[in-house]
Enzyme design. Structure first.
Site, mmCIF file in Angstrom:
data_model
loop_
_atom_site.group_PDB
_atom_site.id
_atom_site.type_symbol
_atom_site.label_atom_id
_atom_site.label_comp_id
_atom_site.label_asym_id
_atom_site.label_seq_id
_atom_site.Cartn_x
_atom_site.Cartn_y
_atom_site.Cartn_z
ATOM 1 N N ASN A 83 -0.984 -1.491 -5.103
ATOM 2 C CA ASN A 83 -2.218 -0.977 -4.510
ATOM 3 C C ASN A 83 -2.922 -0.079 -5.518
ATOM 4 O O ASN A 83 -2.277 0.692 -6.242
ATOM 5 C CB ASN A 83 -1.906 -0.198 -3.229
ATOM 6 C CG ASN A 83 -1.302 -1.086 -2.165
ATOM 7 O OD1 ASN A 83 -1.651 -2.252 -2.052
ATOM 8 N ND2 ASN A 83 -0.373 -0.543 -1.386
ATOM 9 N N HIS A 94 0.737 7.394 -8.715
ATOM 10 C CA HIS A 94 1.565 7.080 -9.892
ATOM 11 C C HIS A 94 1.809 5.584 -9.781
ATOM 12 O O HIS A 94 2.382 5.124 -8.780
ATOM 13 C CB HIS A 94 2.881 7.881 -9.839
ATOM 14 C CG HIS A 94 3.783 7.687 -11.023
ATOM 15 N ND1 HIS A 94 4.320 8.742 -11.738
ATOM 16 C CD2 HIS A 94 4.275 6.567 -11.617
ATOM 17 C CE1 HIS A 94 5.088 8.276 -12.711
ATOM 18 N NE2 HIS A 94 5.085 6.950 -12.647
ATOM 19 N N HIS A 96 2.820 2.001 -9.273
ATOM 20 C CA HIS A 96 4.078 1.416 -8.802
ATOM 21 C C HIS A 96 3.814 0.000 -8.326
ATOM 22 O O HIS A 96 2.735 -0.307 -7.808
ATOM 23 C CB HIS A 96 4.715 2.266 -7.705
ATOM 24 C CG HIS A 96 3.789 2.620 -6.573
ATOM 25 N ND1 HIS A 96 2.834 3.611 -6.682
ATOM 26 C CD2 HIS A 96 3.655 2.108 -5.329
ATOM 27 C CE1 HIS A 96 2.163 3.696 -5.549
ATOM 28 N NE2 HIS A 96 2.632 2.785 -4.710
HETATM 29 P P1 AMP Z 1 1.219 2.969 -1.888
HETATM 30 O O1 AMP Z 1 0.712 3.193 -0.491
HETATM 31 O O2 AMP Z 1 0.997 1.599 -2.417
HETATM 32 O O3 AMP Z 1 0.742 4.063 -2.832
HETATM 33 O O4 AMP Z 1 2.806 3.075 -1.810
HETATM 34 C C1 AMP Z 1 3.483 4.281 -1.779
HETATM 35 C C2 AMP Z 1 4.844 3.990 -1.212
HETATM 36 O O5 AMP Z 1 5.685 5.079 -1.513
HETATM 37 C C3 AMP Z 1 4.876 3.812 0.299
HETATM 38 O O6 AMP Z 1 5.331 2.502 0.607
HETATM 39 C C4 AMP Z 1 5.819 4.903 0.767
HETATM 40 O O7 AMP Z 1 6.635 4.493 1.829
HETATM 41 C C5 AMP Z 1 6.611 5.203 -0.475
HETATM 42 N N1 AMP Z 1 7.157 6.536 -0.552
HETATM 43 C C6 AMP Z 1 6.516 7.704 -0.316
HETATM 44 N N2 AMP Z 1 7.350 8.739 -0.513
HETATM 45 C C7 AMP Z 1 8.541 8.212 -0.893
HETATM 46 C C8 AMP Z 1 9.795 8.770 -1.241
HETATM 47 N N3 AMP Z 1 10.017 10.088 -1.235
HETATM 48 N N4 AMP Z 1 10.818 7.938 -1.569
HETATM 49 C C9 AMP Z 1 10.606 6.594 -1.560
HETATM 50 N N5 AMP Z 1 9.442 6.012 -1.257
HETATM 51 C C10 AMP Z 1 8.417 6.807 -0.917
#
Ligand code: AMP
Length: 110
Positions: A83, A94, A96
């Site tokens: 995204n 960040h 991902h």
């Molecule tokens: P996005 O919405 O594409 O930026 O994805 C961010 C992702 O990070 C989401 O799917 C969250 O569930 C995940 N996320 C947020 N905080 C954590 C965390 N502490 N550990 C693992 N995943 C996380």
């Protein structure tokens, strides 16, 4: 820098780590959207794909391939998603790559 994923990479916030190499770090999503839901990210902070150079992206994609095999989703298939920005519903700034698999995924993506 106040970045959640930088803090996870640094070990300041716990995660369920999946793998790590010189460029990429991977851990399980805290709110999984599929039986396998792994986040693959560069160790170096960059906000999203717009800030990513080709060499780093190649390393991330190589990590994705290895993780897909390790997680047992390579044969039946999986999905990768990154995204980007507001309309892309990016919630952590960040870069991902989501690796989703382990079940039949929806055929719509938005
Ligand atoms: P996005 O919405 O594409 O930026 O994805 C961010 C992702 O990070 C989401 O799917 C969250 O569930 C995940 N996320 C947020 N905080 C954590 C965390 N502490 N550990 C693992 N995943 C996380």
């Amino acid at each position: 820098m106040d970045c959640l994923f930088c803090k996870i990479i640094a070990g300041e916030i716990p995660c369920t780590k999946v793998s790590e190499d010189d460029a990429a770090f991977a851990f399980r999503d805290i709110n999984p959207q599929a039986p396998v839901h792994v986040l693959v990210l560069p160790k170096k902070h960059m906000a999203n794909i717009l800030e990513c150079d080709g060499e780093t992206m190649a390393k991330l994609l190589n990590a994705v391939k290895i993780i897909a095999k390790q997680e047992g989703v390579a044969e039946d298939g999986f999905r990768i998603v990154s995204n980007c920005g507001k309309n892309g519903a990016q919630s952590v700034n960040h870069l991902h790559i989501h690796v989703l698999g382990g079940a039949q995924l929806a055929d719509h993506m938005a």
